[in-house]
Motif scaffolding. Structure first.
Motif, mmCIF file in Angstrom:
data_model
loop_
_atom_site.group_PDB
_atom_site.id
_atom_site.type_symbol
_atom_site.label_atom_id
_atom_site.label_comp_id
_atom_site.label_asym_id
_atom_site.label_seq_id
_atom_site.Cartn_x
_atom_site.Cartn_y
_atom_site.Cartn_z
ATOM 1 N N LEU A 181 62.210 1.620 43.622
ATOM 2 C CA LEU A 181 61.985 2.629 42.584
ATOM 3 C C LEU A 181 61.194 3.800 43.140
ATOM 4 O O LEU A 181 61.532 4.976 42.925
ATOM 5 C CB LEU A 181 61.248 2.012 41.397
ATOM 6 N N PHE A 182 60.120 3.502 43.857
ATOM 7 C CA PHE A 182 59.320 4.565 44.454
ATOM 8 C C PHE A 182 60.163 5.396 45.415
ATOM 9 O O PHE A 182 60.042 6.623 45.473
ATOM 10 C CB PHE A 182 58.126 3.970 45.205
ATOM 11 N N ALA A 184 63.407 5.850 45.307
ATOM 12 C CA ALA A 184 64.403 6.628 44.568
ATOM 13 C C ALA A 184 63.812 7.911 44.004
ATOM 14 O O ALA A 184 64.455 8.969 44.046
ATOM 15 C CB ALA A 184 64.987 5.770 43.443
ATOM 16 N N VAL A 185 62.599 7.850 43.482
ATOM 17 C CA VAL A 185 62.022 9.042 42.862
ATOM 18 C C VAL A 185 61.526 10.045 43.892
ATOM 19 O O VAL A 185 61.237 11.191 43.568
ATOM 20 C CB VAL A 185 60.870 8.664 41.904
ATOM 21 N N MET A 186 61.411 9.642 45.154
ATOM 22 C CA MET A 186 60.931 10.555 46.193
ATOM 23 C C MET A 186 62.056 11.225 46.974
ATOM 24 O O MET A 186 61.828 12.158 47.734
ATOM 25 C CB MET A 186 60.014 9.794 47.174
ATOM 26 N N ALA A 275 54.618 8.811 44.552
ATOM 27 C CA ALA A 275 55.438 8.402 43.406
ATOM 28 C C ALA A 275 54.795 8.741 42.072
ATOM 29 O O ALA A 275 55.489 8.872 41.057
ATOM 30 C CB ALA A 275 55.715 6.904 43.469
ATOM 31 N N TYR A 278 56.105 11.137 39.273
ATOM 32 C CA TYR A 278 57.423 10.851 38.706
ATOM 33 C C TYR A 278 57.462 9.596 37.843
ATOM 34 O O TYR A 278 58.440 9.363 37.120
ATOM 35 C CB TYR A 278 58.462 10.719 39.822
ATOM 36 N N VAL A 279 56.461 8.766 37.935
ATOM 37 C CA VAL A 279 56.429 7.535 37.147
ATOM 38 C C VAL A 279 55.084 7.439 36.446
ATOM 39 O O VAL A 279 54.108 8.091 36.823
ATOM 40 C CB VAL A 279 56.659 6.283 38.023
#
Length: 492
Positions: A181-182, A184-186, A275, A278-279
């Motif tokens: 997840l981290f 993907a958002v970067m 991250a 974004y989260v």
């Protein structure tokens, strides 16, 4: 319920077998990937690689090392189809290069895996203490934090191996999900990579230590011939893609020209800091918590590996036969597990009394030392595959038993040379510091002691010498040695 008194045959059975048919491919993969500790490597290893080497090519290094290890694994799993046992590298080298060399390798393995396991307590303790300070306002010394992990590992190490596998599975799935997840958002746009991959290779290799433990659990799998091969290649593939992908995403988020600077300033918080825009804070806190459980999962995985190495050596009477004992209740190697726990406790208390830095001197130095030992074992094992199958290919293809292992020997040998040459950089000491040579020399001395011990066994205990490296085939007489006595679990 009245039970019959233990007969020598029953004692032999307990002392010569681990729990059978307990692990499938997924469980073995969980053990292996937990030892590799993906989130620990990405939060700590990759940032250290950027900061120490000053190069931006860590993502490529991780992928390149995965390719090297995949080549190594070709011969490695070919060997696993013919040599079954919890001794892993030790059993292979004993059968391919001879019993003295195998015993030397066994001593190296014990030193390396104990260093990895005990060193991880330093990282676990420091990260847990920081988490408690940040989120609970508790200022706790690192030793109580380390002892919490030690107690849990000591208890779980005495339980059934499949229960350990389920614990690791839950932790690992959550850990990999958050890391992905981290990443993907970067991800934005790929950047051009600079030269200097040779320096980052050394750091990248340490991130894969543990993948080779598939063979250590081979006796406890449902189908050893297939499980070891599948688990090894699956683990290398997943780890390589996860490491390379998330490391690339981190460099994209900072911009390749700033990744070294950010890795140096942010340290282990880099992945979380990148991250966080974004989260939500909840996900970041969960990621920090999973960083702790990642370290714990690696502790448990390496503890199980050490216990099984000790079991294999006790069963074959290279170590005292007591180490070859297993629990009558769950067939866990309780003696080796207990010994490893005692050693870890002594080291932790010693570091605390000495006032040493648990992160630098225990976590960082000890895991680097352990990684060096495993690298030595991989070079020896690749050479072993070639020599073992030279006498009889046993139906294996030339690619599996000569071409791939020969290439792996050359490439891993180069990586080992580079590691020793730049060991001062890995330790963060001056090039003139004698410590950079003492540690590699310690492995040389350890291996020499193992060879001497094997020669002593050949002279004074020929039955024990004949059993070296025979693994789960110990109960079966070989054409060149006498059968092991019925009381193989007793004194040599």
């Amino acid at each position: 319920m009245i039970t019959a008194p233990r007969s020598p045959a029953r004692v032999s059975n307990v002392a010569n077998t681990l729990a059978r048919n307990k692990l499938g491919v997924p469980s073995v993969v969980f053990f292996v990937m937990s030892a590799a500790a993906p989130l620990t490597v990405l939060a700590g290893g990759s940032t250290a690689g950027w900061a120490i080497t000053g190069q931006i090519s860590m993502p490529i290094a991780y992928i390149f090392v995965a390719v090297i290890l995949a080549i190594f694994a070709v011969g490695f799993v070919a060997m696993s189809r013919h040599v079954l046992g919890a001794g892993g590298f030790y059993a292979y080298i004993a059968q391919g290069l001879g019993r003295p060399a195998g015993t030397g390798a066994a001593f190296i393995a014990l030193m390396a895996y104990n260093a990895m396991q005990v060193g991880l307590y330093g990282g676990f303790a420091v990260v847990l203490a920081e988490f408690l300070d940040t989120h609970a306002g508790l200022n706790v010394h690192w030793l109580p934090c380390a002892l919490v992990g030690w107690l849990l590992v000591s208890i779980l190490g005495q339980l059934r191996v499949d229960l350990n596998g389920r614990v690791l599975a839950v932790l690992l799935v959550a850990e990999c999900a958050v890391a992905a997840l981290f990443g993907a958002v970067m991800i934005g746009h790929p950047a051009d990579w600079a030269a200097g991959i040779g320096a980052t290779m050394v750091t990248a290799v340490t991130g894969y230590v543990g993948f080779e433990s598939t063979v250590v659990f081979s006796e406890e799998t449902r189908d050893p011939r297939r499980t070891v091969a599948r688990a090894t290649f699956i683990a290398v593939g997943i780890i390589g893609l996860l490491y390379g992908g998330v490391a690339w995403a981190m460099s994209v988020a900072t911009g390749p020209e700033h990744i070294v600077e950010r890795a140096t300033s942010d340290g282990t918080q880099l992945i979380f800091n990148l991250a966080s825009p974004y989260v939500g804070n909840t996900i970041i806190t969960l990621g920090e918590l999973l960083f702790i459980t990642s370290l714990f999962a690696a502790l448990l995985a390496f503890h199980n590996t050490v216990a099984r190495y000790a079991f294999a050596l006790g069963r074959e009477r290279v170590l005292p036969a007591a180490f070859g004992r297993t629990s009558r209740r769950n067939s866990a190697p309780w003696a080796g597990s207990l010994a490893q726990s005692i050693l870890a406790l002594a080291v932790l208390v010693g570091y605390a009394v000495a006032g040493a830095d648990p992160y630098v001197h225990l976590f960082f130095w000890a895991t680097v030392i352990g990684g060096l030992g495993v690298l030595i074992l991989m070079v020896l094992t690749s050479a072993t595959v070639v020599t073992y199958f030279t006498r009889d290919a046993r139906g294996e293809s030339p690619y599996r038993v000569f071409a791939a292992p020969a290439l792996a020997t050359i490439v891993l040998g180069w990586v080992l040379y580079t590691t020793i040459k730049e060991f001062d950089i890995l330790l963060g000491v001056a090039p003139t510091d004698p410590l950079r040579w003492w540690i590699p020399a310690a492995y040389l001395i350890t291996a020499a002691l193992g060879v001497v011990w094997a020669l002593a066994l050949r002279r004074f205990s020929p039955d024990a010498y004949a059993s070296i490296g025979r693994g789960s085939n110990l109960a079966q007489p070989s054409a060149t040695s006498r059968p092991a006595p019925a009381h193989a679990g007793g004194r040599a």
